[in-house]
Structures are given as C-alpha cells and as structure tokens.
Design a protein around this motif. Structure first.
Motif: not given
Length: 173
Positions: A132-135, A137-138, A141-146
C-alpha cells in the motif's frame, strides 16, 4: 509550483539516454515544437509504464487482502470440512481441511513457506502495508507526471498558436 516557464526537463528525458551524469536541466519553454513533441511522446510512454505498475501493485494488494480474508476461515471448527480446492480460476476439485493449524504462504515468486496461521496473518499484514505504501508512492509519481505532461501540452499549444500568428503576419506583408 510548476508554471509553464518554471518547468524543466532533464537532457536525459529529452535525449532518451539512460544516464546523464551532469543531471543538466533545460527550461522546456526554450525548446522548439519538435523537441516538445518528442518530450511529450517520451513522457506519455513513461506514464503508460507507471500506470501499468500502479495497476499491478493494486492487484497485488487485492490478492493479499483476499488471502488475509481466507485465513479467517482456517479455524479448528472447520477441521475436516469439505471445501472446493481451486486448481485454476475456473477449475476446482473437492477436498477436506485436514490441518487448520498451518498454511503454505507464497513468500516469493513460486517460493512457499509453511507458517502457522497467526504467523501467516502477520506476514500478510506486513506485505499489504508495504504494498500500500508502494501504491501511494507510485500514485504520487503518476500524478506528478500527468501534471508535467499537461504543462508540456500548454507550452506546445502556445508555441503552435505563436507559429500560426507569425505565419499570418508574414502573409499580410
């Protein structure tokens, strides 16, 4: 805050190289339309990869939660009860719960360890918390890339409009 003029991309992202030792940053508003299109394409591929990883992590969390839920049924009162044992997702055979004190837990890729039920529960709780911590974090990152790709799109649109305006000005002359 990442305004259109403040967003920078590394030369690594622009060139596609895997290791820019200088870590040089470039103000993307200084890039031409073709370079912005190339950067957009690379970022889109990165977003697709991150999205796939995000989905895989969420599915893994779901599988471990299902396993955790199933452990609640491994109790003494269910000893010798008839169950359906899955061979595949759609193929089952009848079976009996003979040992309700121990279970086999997959701790790695097709690597199983026998654990008693309380140990298995603790293992699954730790694994779920880690995933869940990995989810999270990813997901960040996904939000920032968008957000980054939206900025690139805004700059591309502004450059395209400026180019059209310049062409119209040249035709007037």
């Amino acid at each position: 805050d990442r305004s259109a003029g403040a967003f920078c991309a590394s030369r690594e992202a622009m060139s596609g190289s895997q290791g820019d030792p200088t870590g040089t940053q470039v103000d993307i508003s200084s890039l031409n339309f073709e370079q912005l299109t190339q950067l957009h394409s690379q970022m889109q591929k990165e977003i697709e990869t991150i999205t796939q990883s995000y989905g895989n992590l969420r599915m893994a969390v779901g599988r471990f939660k299902t396993s955790e839920d199933c452990l609640r049924h491994i109790v003494e009162s269910n000893s010798e009860k008839e169950i359906m044992v899955p061979l595949t997702s759609s193929l089952y055979i009848p079976g009996k719960m003979s040992d309700v004190k121990k279970v086999m837990v997959e701790v790695g890729d097709k690597f199983f360890v026998e654990k008693d039920v309380p140990e298995a529960k603790k293992f699954l709780e730790r694994k779920i918390a880690y995933l869940q911590k990995r989810v999270e974090g990813v997901g960040a990152i996904l939000s920032q890339r968008n957000q980054d790709i939206n900025v690139i799109n805004m700059i591309r649109q502004a450059k395209a409009q400026a180019s059209l305006k310049a062409q119209a000005e040249r035709k007037k002359r």
